[in-house]
Design an enzyme around this catalytic site. Structure first.
Site, PDB file in Angstrom:
ATOM      1  CB  CYS A 340      26.332  87.442 -30.987  1.00  0.00           C
ATOM      2  SG  CYS A 340      26.379  89.138 -30.406  1.00  0.00           S
ATOM      3  CG  HIS A 475      25.297  83.254 -26.389  1.00  0.00           C
ATOM      4  ND1 HIS A 475      25.894  83.178 -27.616  1.00  0.00           N
ATOM      5  CD2 HIS A 475      25.143  84.580 -26.124  1.00  0.00           C
ATOM      6  CE1 HIS A 475      26.093  84.388 -28.093  1.00  0.00           C
ATOM      7  NE2 HIS A 475      25.647  85.269 -27.204  1.00  0.00           N
ATOM      8  CG  HIS A 521      30.356  87.790 -27.124  1.00  0.00           C
ATOM      9  ND1 HIS A 521      30.255  86.800 -28.063  1.00  0.00           N
ATOM     10  CD2 HIS A 521      29.158  88.454 -27.153  1.00  0.00           C
ATOM     11  CE1 HIS A 521      29.086  86.845 -28.648  1.00  0.00           C
ATOM     12  NE2 HIS A 521      28.393  87.845 -28.107  1.00  0.00           N
ATOM     13  CG  HIS A1116      84.411 119.836 -30.555  1.00  0.00           C
ATOM     14  ND1 HIS A1116      84.265 118.774 -29.695  1.00  0.00           N
ATOM     15  CD2 HIS A1116      83.642 120.804 -30.048  1.00  0.00           C
ATOM     16  CE1 HIS A1116      83.419 119.094 -28.729  1.00  0.00           C
ATOM     17  NE2 HIS A1116      83.021 120.330 -28.939  1.00  0.00           N
ATOM     18  CG  ASP A1306      79.970 119.307 -27.195  1.00  0.00           C
ATOM     19  OD1 ASP A1306      80.415 118.180 -27.517  1.00  0.00           O
ATOM     20  OD2 ASP A1306      80.682 120.267 -26.898  1.00  0.00           O
TER      21      ASP A1306
END
Length: 1906
Positions: A340, A475, A521, A1116, A1306
Site C-alpha cells: 500500500c 492513511h 484505498h 411464404h 411467424d
C-alpha cells in the site's frame, strides 16, 4: 611538458609540422579556449563578475596564483574572483612557478605537515610536495582523495542550497481517480464529499458469480464477500497513435501502463518540461519511479490469449520503462512494490536520487487498476475489506477498506533548479522518510511507536515545529483499530497534551482527514492519491469535508477537541498565512509493515516582475499528433481563453511563452501571430474554420541563407536587435573586440548609436555589415534555423563563408577590414560608381554596344537585372541611352565601383593578406556568385579565391542556376536574407521558383521583433524545430508557465475482457462446458467477432440455398414468388442477443432478448437454382445501451453487399420487470378476449374461422407452407378489427437448430395480417396489407411446441394506410410474450406485384445497376481485320437538344402510372399536381429499377418535386449531362487492313504479381497491427502506428513463410519507415510483367507515346499520326493508377512498368520517345531511366507537357467539374473514343487523372546529364490555342484564395511565350527545337487537324521527311 590549445583544424596543422611530428602528444578533454589573451578582454571579465557584490572579505587560506606563483592579495571577494577569472581566460598556467611559490610562502613557518589531497595532476602534486619537503615540511603518510563529485549538468548559482538540503519542488501532477478523469474533477469529488464506491464494473468481473452469498456458512470457492470498489470508468480509453502503439499491441498493454503514459505526459506538459531544454531536463538526467503492487492484467486478461506483447504489455516493470522509452529518457526507471505504500516509497527513492544528484528531474507515480478478482477474494478472506461499502475512516462502525483504482503522476525537481528554469511550483517536499513496524503484533498491522518515531524524524529533518503542521492527511484505511492507532500516533506527535510548551495554541488548529473515504484505498496508488488531494487543497485554500463518518465518530480515537484537533465535516477555509507557508504531514503505510511520511509546504511566492515585454507581436502555438486532437486542442484553448480572460497572471506574452517554449511540439500545427488576446481567439476560430494544421508537414524545411551585398546599409540597422537580444549584443561586442585587436576601427557604436553612421568610414561600414550578418547568422542558428546552403552577394559572400565554416569570425573581419583599408588607401572614393539596370545582358549589349560607350558589367543578378560599374562620367554618359531604350536604372550609393578595374590596385596586397588565412572545407555547399557555381571542397578556396572574388563580376544568376541544377535549390525550400534589407533573396526566388518562400531578418522602419515573429511562425508551421527558449530568453516577464488545457487525446477503447469466470474454477478437474454458440440452422458461419464488454461487432452468414435453411426461407409465396419471412431475421437476432448476454455483466437468466424496430426494407427472394445465396447479418454492440444494431443483407458473387433487406435493434431487458409490467396489463387483455368470445353468440360481425378457412381466405395473396400454418382458429371482429387466435405447433416440424423456430415466430405474428387481409371490408383484388415489421418482440420464456397459445390483437389506423397493433401471447392465463407495434402497410395489388416480381428478377435475373457503382472497363486488343473497313466522317451542320434514353423511358413510366400524357410532363410540372404520392413513387421507382437497371429510391419523389428536377436527379445517378444531337452529313471512306494496322495505337495493360504480393503484405500489416488497410496510406510512418521491433519480427516472419520474401528482421521498418517506401521495396523485389502489343518488331523507327486517355484504334481522327509500313508508332498505356497507389514513389513503380513494357517491344536503343501532357513528363523520366542503364536515346518529343522542375501542381476538383460541364471531357474526349460520343466518362478516368497528378506532384525532375547517350534531338511542341479562349466557357473564379495553382494556369490561360519555358533548366547547355500546333488547344491537338500538324512535326523529329 607544454599544453597547447587552438581551434581543432589549426591544432591539427601545428602537430603535422616537422618540429612536432615526432613529439609525444595526447589530447586533453578541454574543448573551450582558455588562457587566450587574444580572445578575452577586461570587459569580458567584468561581464562574468557582474552578479558578484563587492563585499569586503578577508582571505583565510592563502591563494597562490597559477600564473605567477605568488600569493594573491585581494581586499574583496570580487577581487579574488577577478584574479581567478583572469587566470582562467587570459593568463598562461606556469606550472614551473607554482611549487616554488608555495614553498616560498611557507618556508618561514615553524614546522608544518604535508598531506597530499589529490585535486591536482600527479606531476604537479609531486613537484609541490618535493618543494615543501625541501622547505622543511614533514610528509604524512597516506593520500586523501578529493570528495567524489557526482556528475551533473546543473551549475549551482551563488544563492543555491547544498543539494543534500535542497527542497524538492513538485512542479505538476496529473491523475485518474474514481469518477474523476482529471485533477479538477477530483477536486469536485472532494469538495462535494462524494463517496464513489459501487459494485464492480462489468468490465472487471461479474459480481453475480464472483461475490458469494453471505448467508451461507462458507463462501463458494474463490468468491469474495464484497463486490464493492471505487472504479475508473474510462480505464479502457487510450490514445494509441500518440504513443506509437498499434491497435494490436494496445489491448495487450496493461491499462495501468497506458494510464501512466497519459498522466505522465499531462504532468510533463503542465510542468512545461521539454526534454533537453535546460541542463536539468537533459534526457540522461531524468528518472522515472512508479509504485505498483500487482500484475492483474497479465494474470487475468491478456493471459487468456497470450500474444506478442504479453510481457512488455503486462509486466509492471514496463510501466516506468515505457515512459522512459517513449520520451527517450535514459535515466533510471524503477517499479517499486511495498504494497500500500508503493507510490510513496517510489517518491522517497526519487527524492533521494535528487538529493544525491543521481537525477535532476524525477517522474513519480503510482498505479492501481483492478481486473483480477483473485486479489479481492484474497483481501476479503484476509479480513482487509469492508463488506458494507467504502472506507469509513474515523467511523465507529468502520469494518475494513474498499479497494480503489487510481493512476497518478507528478514531476519533481530540486527547488533551485525549478526556480532557475522558471518552472511552475505547486508545493515543496521538505523531508520524507521510511521505516518499518518491526515490533507490531502482526506483519499487516502498523505500530504506533514506529509511526511516532517516523514523524519525529521527518519533522527534525525538515526543521519544522510540530505546531506548524496545520493539516495531516492520514492513511485512514477505515478499521476501528487501525484508525485509532494511526490517529493516536499522529496526535501524540503533532498535538500532544503535554508538556505545556508543546500544546497547540488556539490559533494553531490541526485538521486531519483521509481521501480514502471518497475514493477508496488506491493501494499502490494510495500515497499519490493523498498527495493529489493535498496539492488541490493548497491550490484551492480549502480543506474539503470528510465523508467517512457515516454513523458516529470512532469512540476509540483520542479526544480531539482537547488537542485543538478537528475533522472537517464541511468545507473549511484554509488560507495561506501572510508572509508564511502552510505545512502538511502526509502519512502512508503498508500492509507489509512499512511506513512512509513526508512534510509538504507551500511553494515559494514568485516575485512579480515589473519589466514590460516590449514585443508587439506574440506567437501562440497549438499542435497535436493527429488532426482530431489538433482540432480539439484549438477548441479547448478557445474555451480556456474565454474562461480565463480576467485572470491576473494571464498575458499574451506568457501565453506565447507557455505554448511555445514550454510545450513538446507535434506534427500537426497551428500558430497564431497576434497582438492581443482577442486577436488570438479570432485567429483560432479562423484556424478551426479553415482546418489549418489538418495536414502535417512532410518533413523539416530546408533553408538557403542569403547574405546581402554592399550598399544596403542604413543608420540604425540592427539597433533594435542589439538592444533587445543579449546573444546578438554579445556577438557584436565580440566582433567589435576582434576589430580593435586587429587594429580596425570599432563597430559597436554603429549599433548603439545610429547617429554615428553618418561619420563612418567605408572600412567601418563594411566591417559593420559583415559583423551584422555574422551576428544574424548566429541568432538564427540559436533559434534552431540552420541553412542547407548559403549564398552571399559581393561583400556578403564573406559572411556566407563564415556560415559555411570556411572562415572563422576573425578571418572574415581580417579579410574584410584589410580589403576595405586597401580600397581607402589605393582607390579614390567617389571617382567611380555603380548603376543598377533593369535588363538582361544581351539586351544591354544590344543597346550600348553600337554606341561604343565604355562600361563594365559588375553584377549579373537576375534574368532582367544587371549592375554596371565605371567612372562617374562613364555612368552618366550611358544613362540617356538606357533611358531611350526604356531600361530603368538607378545609381547605387557606393564609394567605389566594386568588381571593376578600379579595384585592381589592391589585388596583390589582398592576396598577401589571404595567404595568412586558413580555409576549411565547407560544412554546407557555398553558392558562389564570384565563380558562378557551387563550391563544396576546401581546394575551391584560397588566396586566389579572395582575389577573384574582389575582381570578378558577381554572377548571381549563374551561381543560382547551377545550384538549381544540382538540386541544392528548389521552390519547396525557404530563404532568409541576412542583412539590412531583403535584396538578394529576391534574386534567389527568381531562380528557385514562385513558390519559394522568402523572409527578411531586418527591414528599415519595421521592428525587427515583428519580422522575426512572422518568419518563425512560418518556419514552425512548416515543421522547423524552433528553439523557443532562446526566442523568449530576453523577456523575463513572459517567462511564467500558465496552466493551459491538457492535451486533447484521440481516445479509443482497448480492452481484453475477462470471460467465463474461469478464476472460480482454478484447480478443478476439467469440465465439458456448454458454451453459448452462434452456429445453427439460420447462422452457418461466423465471419468475424469482436464482441466484448466494451462493444464490438459481429458478422455472421448463412447460405439460403443450404438444405436445412432453404425450406424455411420459402415459407411464404406471394404471387408465386417465395419470400423470406421476418421471422428468419428474428431467430438470427435472438441467437445473437442470447450470445451477447454474456458481455452485459448481468446474469444470463435474468435478462431476456428483445427484437425491436424490425424494419422490412425490401423483399428477400430465395433462389431455387441451387447456387449459394448468402445472407449476411452485421451486428454492432453498444455496451452502454446494452443493445445491438443489426442489418440483414444478401451478397453478390464477389461477397459484396448486394442489397439490404431489413434491420432491427436487439435489446437486453430485465425479464422479471417485463413480466410485472405485462401482468398489470393482462386483465384488460383477458377482458377483451372474453368480450370477443361472447360476441360470437350475439348478432353482429364477429365470426370464428377454422384453420382451413384462415389460409384459404388469404390464399390469393399468399400461399403459406404447411410448416408455417400453426393458427388453429381465429375469432375476428371485422368492425373493430380485433381478433384472438389459437396457435398450436404440434404439426410444425421441430427439425433444425434455432433459438426460436422461425415458424413459431411467424405463426404468433400472423394474427395481425389475417385481421387486415381477412376482414369483410377489404378488397384483395385492389388492395392488400403487407408486413412491415414490428416495434418490439419480447418473449418472457422459451416457446414450448407442445403447448397451445392464445394470441390477441386490435389493429388501429395510422398515417398513409399504415396499421399497427400489439399482439399479446398468452399461455393459459399468463402473458408470456408480446409483439408490440406489428405494422401492416396497405399497398395496391398491382404495386405489390411489381415489388415482388422486381425482387425476384433482382435475385434470379440480371441485377439492376446501382447508381454510381464503378463499371468495369474492358480493354480489347485490335481484331485481325480481313476485309475492307468503312470509316465515317461526320460533318457538323446543326445541333438540337435530345434526351438520354433513360430519361425518356423514365418519363414514359411516370406517364403510364400517373395517367398523365407524356407531352404534358414538362420540366415545371409538379408531382404533387399530378398525384404522384409515396405509393405511386414506389411503383415508379420499382419499374425504373426493373426496366432501366437504375436504383432510384422511392423517397426521391418526396424530395424531388418537379419533372425537371427529377431529370437532373436521374442524370446525376447515371453520370450523364443534358445532350444535343448533331445533324450531320456522312462521308464514307474505305481503309485497308494494312492501313488500319499501321494507323492504330496498340494498348498495353500493366499487370503484375508485385501488386498482388503488395496487397497481401498490406493485409498482413493490417492484421498484425490492428490498423485498417484504408488507413495505411503512403505517408503513414510505421513508428506512428506502433510497428516496433517485436511487430517487425512477426511481420517479417510471415512474409518469409507465406511469400518467400527475405527481408531484414531488425531494420526493415527503419530502412523503410513509411508505407510508400516499403511498397517500393516490396514491389521492387517481385517481377511486374507487362503485356505489349504485337506491333512490327522490325520497324526502323520505334517510338513510345504515352497518352493519358483511352483511344479507340479505328478512329480516323488519329490517321495523320500513322507512319509508313516500316515505321511503327507504339503506345504504352499509362500505369493504371488508383488512389491507393497515388502516394507511391514514381521511380519504383510506374517508371519500372513503362521501361519493362518498352523493352519487351525493343530490348535496346537507340530509342525515340514522345509523350503528350503528363505523358511527356513520363517520357522524360523513362529517358533518364534508360540512360542510367547505358541505353541510347535518339529523340525526345514533349507534346504540350508542363516542365516538371518542381513537380506538377494539383488541380482543384472544380477544374474537372467545369471541364465536364462545358463539354471538354464529354466532347473532346468523346472524339478520342468516337464509338461512345457524348457518353458518360469512364469511371477510371477522373481517378486516373488525379492519381497521375498526385504521382507526379512530388516528382522534381533532375536535369538531364549531357552524356553521349543523351537525346540527340529534343523537340518541344506547344498547343497554339487555349481551350478556354472562346470555344469553351472560361473557368469561373476561385472561391478560395490560393485554390488556383500555377499548374492549372498551364491549361486555362492562353500561352504567350512559346519558348522552352522551364524545360531549358532540365536540358542545360542543350538546344531545344520548338514547334507550335496552331489553332488547336491542349485537348484537341491530338486529333483531326491538330493531329495532321502534329504528325508532320513528329516525322520531322524522326528524320522521316526529305
Amino acid at each position: 611538458m607544454k599544453h597547447v590549445s587552438a581551434p581543432p583544424p589549426v591544432l591539427d596543422e601545428l602537430l603535422k609540422t616537422t618540429a612536432l611530428s615526432k613529439a609525444i602528444k595526447f589530447d586533453l578533454p578541454i574543448t573551450a579556449p582558455y588562457h587566450a589573451p587574444h580572445l578575452y578582454t577586461a570587459e569580458n571579465v567584468n561581464t562574468i563578475l557582474c552578479g558578484v557584490d563587492d563585499v569586503v572579505a578577508t582571505t583565510i587560506i592563502p591563494i597562490v596564483s597559477s600564473s605567477t606563483g605568488t600569493v594573491v592579495t585581494s581586499a574583496t571577494f570580487r577581487d579574488a574572483l577577478r584574479v581567478a577569472v583572469e587566470a582562467c581566460l587570459q593568463l598562461m598556467i606556469r606550472s614551473d612557478l607554482i611549487a616554488p611559490g608555495i614553498a616560498s610562502h611557507v618556508q618561514h613557518a615553524d614546522g608544518f605537515a604535508i598531506r597530499h589531497i589529490a585535486t591536482a595532476p600527479d606531476g604537479l602534486a609531486l613537484a609541490v610536495q618535493t618543494a615543501l619537503s625541501q622547505a622543511g615540511g614533514r610528509s604524512q603518510s597516506g593520500r586523501v582523495n578529493a570528495p567524489d563529485q557526482n556528475d551533473t549538468t546543473s551549475i549551482p548559482n551563488a544563492l543555491s542550497t547544498p543539494r543534500a538540503k535542497a527542497k524538492i519542488a513538485i512542479l505538476s501532477m496529473s491523475g485518474r481517480f474514481p469518477q474523476a478523469p482529471s485533477m479538477e474533477a477530483f477536486w469536485h469529488v472532494l469538495e462535494n464529499g462524494i463517496d464513489t464506491h459501487e459494485l464492480a464494473l462489468a468490465s472487471r468481473w461479474n459480481t453475480r458469480t464472483h461475490v458469494g452469498d453471505l448467508s451461507l456458512k462458507e463462501l463458494p470457492k474463490n468468491t469474495s464477500g464484497t463486490g464493492f470498489g471505487c472504479w475508473l470508468h474510462d480505464a479502457a480509453q487510450f490514445d494509441a497513435r500518440y504513443f506509437n502503439m498499434s491497435p494490436r499491441e494496445a489491448p495487450q498493454v496493461d491499462p495501468a501502463q497506458r494510464l501512466a503514459l497519459l498522466t505522465a505526459t499531462e504532468a510533463l506538459e503542465q510542468a512545461g518540461i521539454v526534454p533537453g531544454r535546460t541542463s536539468s531536463t537533459q534526457k540522461d538526467r531524468v528518472g522515472v519511479y512508479f509504485g505498483s503492487t500487482s500484475n492483474d492484467w497479465m494474470e487475468t486478461n491478456s493471459a487468456q490469449n497470450i500474444d506478442t506483447y504479453f510481457i512488455p504489455g503486462g509486466n509492471r516493470a514496463f510501466i516506468p520503462g515505457r515512459i522512459n522509452y517513449h520520451f527517450k529518457f535514459s535515466g533510471p526507471s524503477y517499479t517499486i512494490d511495498t504494497a500500500c505504500s508503493s507510490s510513496f516509497t517510489a517518491l522517497h527513492l526519487a527524492c533521494n536520487a535528487l538529493w544525491k544528484g543521481e537525477v535532476d528531474t524525477a517522474i513519480v507515480g503510482g498505479t492501481n487498476v483492478l481486473t483480477n478478482p483473485d486479489m479481492t477474494v484474497g483481501l476479503d478472506r484476509g479480513h482487509f475489506l469492508s463488506r458494507t461499502g467504502n472506507c469509513s475512516t474515523f467511523d465507529d462502525g468502520a469494518d475494513g477498506y474498499c479497494r480503489g483504482e487510481a493512476v497518478a503522476t507528478l514531476v519533481l525537481k530540486r527547488l533551485d533548479d525549478a526556480v532557475a528554469d522558471k518552472d511552475p511550483v505547486q508545493a515543496c517536499i521538505l523531508a520524507i522518510a521510511t521505516n518499518h513496524s518491526a515490533e507490531a503484533a502482526s506483519i499487516t498491522r502498523p505500530h504506533v511507536g514506529a509511526q511516532q518515531d517516523l514523524f519525529a524524524s521527518v519533522l527534525a529533518d525538515a526543521g519544522v515545529k510540530h505546531t506548524d503542521i496545520s493539516y495531516c492527511e492520514m492513511h485512514g484505511t477505515g478499521t476501528q483499530a487501525g484508525d485509532a492507532g494511526e490517529t493516536t500516533s499522529v496526535l501524540q506527535s503533532l498535538a500532544p497534551i503535554e508538556p505545556p510548551n508543546a500544546v497547540r495554541k488556539q490559533h494553531q488548529p490541526l485538521y486531519i482527514g483521509a481521501a480514502k473515504s471518497n475514493v477508496g484505498h488506491g493501494e499502490a496508488a494510495a500515497g499519490v492519491t493523498s498527495l493529489a488531494k493535498v496539492l488541490l487543497m493548497l491550490k484551492k485554500s480549502t480543506i474539503p469535508p470528510h465523508c467517512g463518518i457515516k454513523t458516529k465518530i470512532n469512540h476509540k480515537l483520542p479526544d480531539l477537541p482537547s488537542r485543538n484537533t478537528a475533522i472537517a465535516m464541511e468545507a473549511v477555509s484554509w488560507p495561506r498565512p501572510v508572509n508564511g507557508k502552510r505545512q502538511v504531514l502526509l502519512n502512508n503505510f503498508s500492509a507489509a509493515g512499512g511506513n512512509t511520511a513526508l512534510i509538504l509546504e507551500d511553494a515559494p511566492e514568485v516575485p512579480t516582475l515589473d519589466v514590460p515585454d516590449i514585443r508587439q507581436c506574440h506567437l501562440v502555438a497549438v499542435s497535436a499528433k493527429t488532426p482530431a486532437s489538433l482540432e480539439n486542442n484549438v477548441k479547448n484553448m478557445l474555451a480556456w481563453l474565454d474562461e480565463k480572460s480576467d485572470a491576473s497572471n494571464l498575458t499574451l506574452a506568457r501565453l506565447s511563452y507557455t505554448s511555445t517554449a514550454r510545450r513538446i511540439h507535434h506534427p500537426h500545427r497551428v500558430m497564431i501571430n497576434a497582438t492581443s488576446l482577442d486577436s488570438v481567439k479570432a485567429s483560432l476560430r479562423t484556424a478551426l474554420d479553415l482546418k489549418k494544421g489538418s495536414s502535417r508537414p512532410k518533413g523539416t524545411p530546408r533553408f538557403v541563407f542569403a547574405f546581402t551585398g554592399q550598399g544596403a546599409q542604413y543608420a540604425g540597422m540592427g539597433a533594435d536587435l542589439f538592444a533587445q537580444f543579449t546573444g546578438f549584443r554579445a556577438d557584436i561586442s565580440r566582433y567589435d573586440q576582434i576589430c580593435r585587436q586587429l587594429n580596425f576601427p570599432p563597430v559597436r557604436q554603429l549599433f548603439e548609436d545610429p547617429t554615428t553612421f553618418c561619420d563612418a568610414t567605408p572600412t567601418t561600414l563594411q566591417l559593420a555589415m559583415v559583423c551584422f550578418q555574422m551576428a544574424l547568422y548566429r541568432m538564427w542558428v540559436t533559434l534552431g534555423v540552420t541553412p542547407s546552403a548559403v549564398v552571399g552577394h559581393s561583400l556578403g559572400e564573406y559572411a556566407a563563408l563564415y556560415a559555411a565554416s570556411v572562415l572563422t569570425q576573425a578571418d572574415v573581419i581580417n579579410i574584410v577590414g584589410s580589403r576595405a583599408q586597401l580600397l581607402e588607401k589605393h582607390c579614390e572614393q567617389g571617382s567611380h560608381t555603380m548603376l543598377a539596370v533593369r535588363s538582361n545582358a544581351e539586351d544591354l549589349e544590344a543597346a550600348l554596344g553600337p554606341s561604343g560607350l565604355t562600361y563594365e558589367l559588375s553584377c549579373h543578378n537576375g534574368r532582367e537585372s544587371v549592375v554596371l560599374g565605371g567612372t562617374k562620367s562613364q555612368i552618366e554618359t550611358i544613362r540617356p541611352t538606357l533611358q531611350r531604350s526604356r531600361m530603368s536604372n538607378r545609381v547605387l550609393e557606393v564609394p567605389y565601383a566594386y568588381h571593376t578595374s578600379q579595384v585592381e590596385p589592391i589585388l596583390a596586397s589582398l592576396a598577401a593578406v589571404a595567404r595568412g588565412v586558413h580555409f576549411a572545407k565547407p560544412a554546407i555547399p557555398v553558392i558562389s556568385p564570384a565563380f558562378g557555381t557551387v563550391l563544396t571542397q576546401s581546394e575551391d578556396f584560397g588566396s586566389d579565391f579572395i582575389v577573384k572574388h574582389c575582381r570578378n563580376k558577381v554572377n548571381m544568376l549563374g551561381a543560382l542556376q547551377a545550384a538549381r541544377q544540382m538540386s541544392l535549390l528548389d521552390e519547396k525550400m525557404m530563404g532568409i536574407e541576412l542583412g539590412p534589407e531583403p535584396v538578394v533573396i529576391k534574386m534567389v526566388k527568381e531562380v528557385a521558383g514562385p513558390a519559394f518562400q522568402t523572409f527578411a531578418s531586418s527591414r528599415k522602419d519595421e521592428p525587427a521583433l515583428n519580422i522575426l515573429a512572422s518568419a518563425l511562425s512560418a518556419f514552425y508551421t512548416a515543421g522547423t524545430d524552433v528553439k523557443w527558449t532562446a526566442y523568449h530568453a530576453d523577456f523575463p516577464s513572459a517567462q511564467v508557465v500558465l496552466e493551459l488545457p491538457a492535451y486533447a487525446w484521440d481516445l479509443k477503447e482497448y480492452w481484453i475482457q475477462y470471460v467465463n469466470d474461469w478464476s472460480l474454477r482454478k484447480g478443478d478437474a476439467p469440465l465439458v462446458i456448454e458454451r453459448t454458440t452462434l452456429e445453427g440452422t439460420c447462422i452457418h458461419k461466423v465471419v468475424s467477432n469482436s464482441l466484448g464488454v466494451s462493444g464490438g461487432e459481429l458478422l455472421v452468414e448463412a447460405d439460403l440455398s443450404r438444405e436445412d435453411l432453404h425450406p424455411m426461407v420459402q415459407g411464404h409465396k406471394v404471387y408465386g414468388v417465395p419470400l423470406c419471412t421476418p421471422s428468419v431475421y428474428a431467430d438470427i437476432a435472438l441467437t445473437i442477443g442470447e450470445y451477447a448476454k454474456q458481455f452485459s455483466g448481468e446474469g444470463s437468466t435474468k435478462l431476456g432478448v428483445e427484437i425491436a424496430n424490425m424494419n422490412i426494407q425490401s423483399a428477400l427472394v430465395a433462389t431455387s437454382d441451387g447456387k449459394p445465396q448468402m445472407l449476411r447479418t452485421h451486428a454492432s454492440y453498444d455496451a452502454k445501451q446494452k443493445s445491438l444494431y443489426c442489418t440483414f443483407s444478401t451478397l453478390d458473387d464477389a461477397g459484396k453487399v448486394k442489397e439490404q433487406h431489413s434491420n432491427c435493434l436487439i435489446k437486453l431487458f430485465d425479464v422479471e420487470a417485463a413480466r410485472t409490467a405485462l401482468k398489470s396489463s393482462a386483465p384488460a387483455i383477458k377482458s377483451r378476449i372474453s368480450i370477443l368470445q361472447l360476441q360470437l353468440n350475439e348478432f353482429g360481425n364477429t365470426f370464428r374461422y377454422s384453420k382451413a378457412m384462415i389460409y384459404k381466405m388469404v390464399g390469393q395473396l399468399a400461399d403459406f407452407d404447411p410448416k408455417y400454418r400453426a393458427l388453429e382458429e381465429i375469432t375476428l371482429d371485422s368492425d373493430a378489427l380485433e381478433a384472438l387466435g389459437r396457435v398450436n405447433f404440434t404439426k410444425v416440424s421441430a427439425e433444425g437448430k434455432f433459438h426460436t423456430n422461425p415458424a413459431y415466430i411467424d405463426a404468433l405474428s400472423q394474427l395481425g395480417g389475417f385481421v387486415m387481409n381477412g376482414n369483410e371490408g377489404v378488397d384483395l383484388d385492389k388492395e392488400l396489407f403487407v408486413n412491415h415489421g414490428w416495434a418490439s418482440l419480447k418473449l418472457l420464456e422459451a416457446i414450448d411446441p407442445t403447448k397451445t397459445y392464445t394470441t390477441h390483437v386490435k389493429m388501429t389506423e395510422g398515417t398513409d394506410k399504415l396499421w399497427t397493433g400489439d399482439i399479446t401471447i398468452l399461455d393459459g392465463e399468463a402473458v408470456v410474450g408480446v409483439f408490440g407495434g406489428v405494422a401492416l402497410q396497405g399497398v395496391p395489388k398491382r404495386l405489390m406485384s411489381y415489388i415482388v416480381h422486381a425482387a425476384s428478377k433482382r435475385t434470379n435475373g440480371v441485377a439492376p445497376r446501382t447508381a454510381g457503382e464503378p463499371q468495369t472497363q474492358r480493354v480489347t486488343a485490335p481484331e485481325v481485320v480481313s476485309a475492307v473497313v468503312k470509316t465515317t466522317t461526320k460533318q457538323l451542320v446543326t445541333q438540337a437538344p435530345v434526351e438520354d434514353r433513360s430519361i425518356t423511358t423514365a418519363i414514359s413510366i411516370i406517364s403510364q402510372e400517373s395517367g398523365v400524357e407524356a407531352a404534358d410532363l414538362t420540366d415545371d410540372t409538379s408531382f404533387d399536381d399530378i398525384g404522384v404520392d409515396s405509393l405511386l413513387g414506389i411503383m415508379v421507382s420499382s419499374r425504373i429499377r426493373d426496366e432501366l437497371g437504375i436504383d432510384v429510391d422511392s423517397a426521391a419523389f418526396l424530395e424531388v418535386r418537379t419533372v425537371g428536377s427529377f431529370k437532373t436527379f436521374l442524370r446525376g445517378l447515371t453520370g450523364t449531362t443534358e445532350q444535343f444531337t448533331t445533324v450531320t452529313k456522312t462521308v464514307t471512306k474505305e481503309i485497308t487492313p494494312t492501313e488500319l494496322r499501321e494507323s492504330s495505337f496498340a494498348q498495353s495493360a500493366v499487370a503484375g504479381d508485385s501488386f498482388g504480393v503488395w496487397t497481401n503484405v498490406l493485409a498482413i500489416l493490417a492484421e498484425e497491427s490492428g490498423i485498417d488497410v484504408s488507413d495505411l496510406t503512403g505517408d503513414t510512418y510505421f513508428s506512428d502506428i506502433g510497428v516496433d521491433s517485436l511487430l517487425s519480427l512477426v511481420v517479417v516472419s510471415r512474409l518469409r513463410d507465406e511469400f518467400d520474401l527475405d527481408l531484414p528482421e531488425q531494420s526493415l521498418f527503419i530502412d523503410y519507415p513509411t508505407v510508400a517506401s516499403l511498397k517500393a521495396r516490396i514491389t521492387g523485389c517481385t517481377r511486374s510483367p507487362s503485356v505489349f502489343s504485337d506491333s512490327d518488331a522490325t520497324t526502323d523507327v520505334p517510338s513510345v507515346f504515352s497518352p493519358s486517355l483511352e483511344v479507340e484504334t479505328t478512329s480516323e481522327d488519329f490517321q495523320p499520326l500513322a507512319f509508313s509500313k516500316k515505321e511503327a508508332l507504339v503506345a504504352v498505356a499509362e500505369v493504371a493508377l488508383t488512389p491507393l497507389e497515388k502516394a507511391d514513389p514514381f521511380m519504383s513503380i510506374g517508371l519500372a512498368s513503362y521501361v519493362e513494357s518498352l523493352q519487351r517491344h525493343q530490348p535496346h536503343g537507340p530509342y525515340h520517345l514522345a509523350g503528350w501532357s503528363a505523358g511527356g513528363v513520363l517520357a522524360y523520366a523513362v529517358a533518364q531511366e534508360l540512360m542510367a542503364t547505358g541505353e541510347e536515346i535518339a529523340t525526345l518529343t514533349l507534346i504540350d507537357s508542363p516542365p516538371p522542375t518542381d513537380g506538377l501542381d494539383r488541380l482543384p476538383r472544380r477544374f474537372f467539374d467545369h471541364c465536364s460541364a462545358v463539354g471538354i471531357f464529354g466532347g473532346e474526349m468523346s472524339a478520342i473514343n468516337p464509338s461512345n460520343k457524348r457518353a458518360k466518362l469512364p469511371e477510371w478516368l477522373m481517378p486516373h487523372f488525379e492519381a497521375t497528378i498526385e504521382l507526379l506532384h512530388d516528382y522534381c525532375a533532375p536535369p538531364m546529364p549531357l552524356t553521349t547517350n543523351a537525346p540527340k534531338k529534343i523537340n518541344l511542341i506547344w498547343a497554339g490555342g487555349c481551350a478556354f479562349g472562346g470555344k469553351y466557357a472560361p473557368l469561373p473564379p476561385a472561391s478560395m484564395v490560393g485554390e488556383d495553382t500555377e499548374g492549372m494556369k498551364f491549361l486555362t490561360e492562353q500561352r504567350t511565350d512559346f519558348g522552352p519555358d522551364k524545360w531549358t533548366d532540365l536540358f542545360p547547355g542543350r538546344h531545344i527545337d520548338i514547334d507550335v500546333v496552331e489553332g488547336e488547344h491542349h485537348f484537341s491537338m491530338m486529333r483531326g487537324k491538330g493531329a495532321q500538324q502534329l504528325g508532320g512535326f513528329l516525322r520531322k523529329t524522326l528524320g522521316l521527311l526529305a
